[in-house]
Design a protein around this motif. Structure first.
Motif, PDB file in Angstrom:
ATOM      1  N   SER A   1       0.780  -1.282  -0.074  1.00  0.00           N
ATOM      2  CA  SER A   1       0.004  -0.010   0.055  1.00  0.00           C
ATOM      3  C   SER A   1       0.662   1.181  -0.020  1.00  0.00           C
ATOM      4  O   SER A   1       0.574   2.127  -1.075  1.00  0.00           O
ATOM      5  CB  SER A   1      -0.947  -0.032   1.328  1.00  0.00           C
TER       6      SER A   1
ATOM      7  N   SER B   1      -6.208  -8.417   0.744  1.00  0.00           N
ATOM      8  CA  SER B   1      -5.828  -7.576   2.084  1.00  0.00           C
ATOM      9  C   SER B   1      -7.276  -6.939   2.599  1.00  0.00           C
ATOM     10  O   SER B   1      -7.932  -6.570   1.917  1.00  0.00           O
ATOM     11  CB  SER B   1      -4.880  -6.523   1.648  1.00  0.00           C
ATOM     12  N   ILE B   2      -7.162  -6.505   3.752  1.00  0.00           N
ATOM     13  CA  ILE B   2      -8.121  -5.500   4.327  1.00  0.00           C
ATOM     14  C   ILE B   2      -8.197  -4.163   3.739  1.00  0.00           C
ATOM     15  O   ILE B   2      -9.033  -3.343   3.653  1.00  0.00           O
ATOM     16  CB  ILE B   2      -8.033  -5.315   5.730  1.00  0.00           C
TER      17      ILE B   2
ATOM     18  N   TYR C   1      -3.156  -0.015  -4.187  1.00  0.00           N
ATOM     19  CA  TYR C   1      -2.771  -1.414  -3.660  1.00  0.00           C
ATOM     20  C   TYR C   1      -4.304  -2.039  -3.348  1.00  0.00           C
ATOM     21  O   TYR C   1      -4.369  -3.324  -4.020  1.00  0.00           O
ATOM     22  CB  TYR C   1      -2.160  -1.298  -2.392  1.00  0.00           C
TER      23      TYR C   1
ATOM     24  N   GLY D   1       4.486  -1.365   3.785  1.00  0.00           N
ATOM     25  CA  GLY D   1       2.803  -1.440   3.944  1.00  0.00           C
ATOM     26  C   GLY D   1       2.683  -0.336   4.940  1.00  0.00           C
ATOM     27  O   GLY D   1       3.582   0.154   5.611  1.00  0.00           O
ATOM     28  N   THR D   2       1.504   0.052   5.284  1.00  0.00           N
ATOM     29  CA  THR D   2       1.070   0.927   6.203  1.00  0.00           C
ATOM     30  C   THR D   2       0.955   0.423   7.369  1.00  0.00           C
ATOM     31  O   THR D   2       1.259   0.982   8.630  1.00  0.00           O
ATOM     32  CB  THR D   2      -0.377   1.308   5.870  1.00  0.00           C
ATOM     33  N   THR D   3       0.993  -1.046   7.559  1.00  0.00           N
ATOM     34  CA  THR D   3       0.842  -1.510   8.927  1.00  0.00           C
ATOM     35  C   THR D   3       2.375  -1.952   9.203  1.00  0.00           C
ATOM     36  O   THR D   3       2.443  -2.512  10.513  1.00  0.00           O
ATOM     37  CB  THR D   3       0.040  -2.715   9.082  1.00  0.00           C
TER      38      THR D   3
ATOM     39  N   TRP E   1      -9.222   2.015   6.521  1.00  0.00           N
ATOM     40  CA  TRP E   1      -9.228   0.777   6.729  1.00  0.00           C
ATOM     41  C   TRP E   1      -9.915   0.366   7.823  1.00  0.00           C
ATOM     42  O   TRP E   1     -10.280   1.076   8.602  1.00  0.00           O
ATOM     43  CB  TRP E   1      -7.709   0.174   6.730  1.00  0.00           C
TER      44      TRP E   1
HETATM   45  C1  VAH Z   1      -0.019  -3.228   3.777  1.00  0.00           C
HETATM   46  N1  VAH Z   1       0.859  -5.102   5.189  1.00  0.00           N
HETATM   47  O1  VAH Z   1       0.155  -2.335   4.739  1.00  0.00           O
HETATM   48  C2  VAH Z   1       0.134  -4.470   4.001  1.00  0.00           C
HETATM   49  C3  VAH Z   1      -1.360  -5.273   4.186  1.00  0.00           C
HETATM   50  C4  VAH Z   1      -3.649  -4.825   5.637  1.00  0.00           C
HETATM   51  C5  VAH Z   1      -1.837  -4.395   5.068  1.00  0.00           C
HETATM   52  O2  VAH Z   1      -1.948  -5.413   3.066  1.00  0.00           O
HETATM   53  O3  VAH Z   1      -0.032  -2.697   2.718  1.00  0.00           O
END
Ligand code: VAH
Length: 308
Positions: free
Chosen positions: A77, A115-116, A140, A180-182, A276
């Protein structure tokens, strides 16, 4: 034989090792654009592969008698927002190459992660349902949603047995996350251990669905091992383990490292996270193929700090 594409990524390394343990080292061919990850060296066959080169992929599938493909290569993402058209091209063309070869060579099974991130600000944020408004705001997320549609299409139109999971943010210590964002939830452990402090790029009460990598790997294999008749979702299953905020994971880490100090400097990734879900409803995964997580925040934190 199994081919893992993107075997050197955050999920790929651990999935390859788990698949080799289950099916035998020689039966799992690992591949990536990058050179072989240290943890994979000496554990089984490794080939250099650009999944965007469909001909090369097709030759590899035939030469190695591949019957299953796990496609983990993707632009995530945060990185994707820096080059949207490249992220779209890579995330979509890699999947279409794999799906079309699966159809042509009548492969047994395909795994591809969603993905979420497919959910957006207009989706219900709490206990996000399997079927609801899906308006992704990152490229993404758009590519993952479009990919889910293609998976379902190749399944009902051509009978390709492709399976998918909407992963939450994944936390692990064996291999680095991929932009990623996480990723804050991985960085925080390394910084806490090394410097006893961390500046989070997400604000303190940003709740996100998260999962410890051992749970994600087990979910992936349990889904792939399930009887096809039990699979009622051919886009991608919601999958859930826990949700937490930077403040909460910081407090859990502080129980182990009392001197740990957490500060906040939200950046461009805050807006992505705000769109999200806070939590996911994974009732269908539990009903169809018996999904059940094993790690919560407390158990994960202890294991991460022990192994970093
Ligand atoms: C992201 N780690 O941050 C991945 C993932 C839910 C997050 O898809 O893009």
């Amino acid at each position: 034989k199994i081919l893992v594409i993107g075997a050197c990524g955050q999920i790929g390394v651990e999935l390859t090792l788990a698949l080799r343990k289950m099916y035998g080292d020689a039966n799992v061919v690992a591949s990536d654009l990058r050179e072989e990850h240290d943890l994979l060296k000496g554990t089984g066959p490794y080939v250099s592969l650009d999944v965007m080169n469909k001909e090369m992929l097709h030759v590899l599938v035939i030469r190695h008698n591949i019957t299953q493909i796990y496609l983990l290569a993707a632009i995530l993402s945060a990185t994707g927002e820096k080059n949207p058209l490249l992220a779209w091209h890579i995330n979509m063309q890699s999947l279409l190459n794999v799906l079309d070869i699966a159809k042509e060579e009548n492969l047994d099974k395909i795994y591809w992660p969603s993905s979420i991130a497919v959910f957006g600000p207009n989706s219900p944020a709490k206990e996000t349902p399997q079927h609801t408004i899906i308006e992704p705001t990152t490229i993404y997320g758009i590519s993952k949603f479009a990919g889910e549609r293609w998976c379902e299409y190749y399944n009902h139109r051509f009978g390709v047995d492709v399976r998918s999971l909407r992963y939450p943010g994944l936390i692990s210590y064996k291999s680095a996350p991929g932009g990623g964002t996480t990723d804050y939830a991985v960085e925080i452990f390394h910084e806490a251990k090394e410097n006893q402090k961390y500046t989070s790029f997400l604000s303190e009460n940003t709740y996100l669905p998260m999962m410890y990598m051992p749970d994600a790997i087990r979910a992936t294999i349990e889904l792939m091992e399930a009887d096809a008749a039990k699979i009622s979702i051919r886009s991608a299953y919601n999958l859930s383990a826990m949700s937490f905020s930077p403040k909460e994971i910081g407090a859990e880490i502080k129980k182990h490292i009392p001197s740990f100090e957490l500060s906040y400097e939200p950046d461009y990734r805050q807006q992505i996270a705000d769109g999200w879900p806070d939590s996911m409803d994974d009732t269908l995964a539990r009903k169809d193929w018996g999904w059940k997580p094993e790690y919560d925040l407390e158990k994960m934190t202890a294991d991460m700090l022990q192994n970093i």
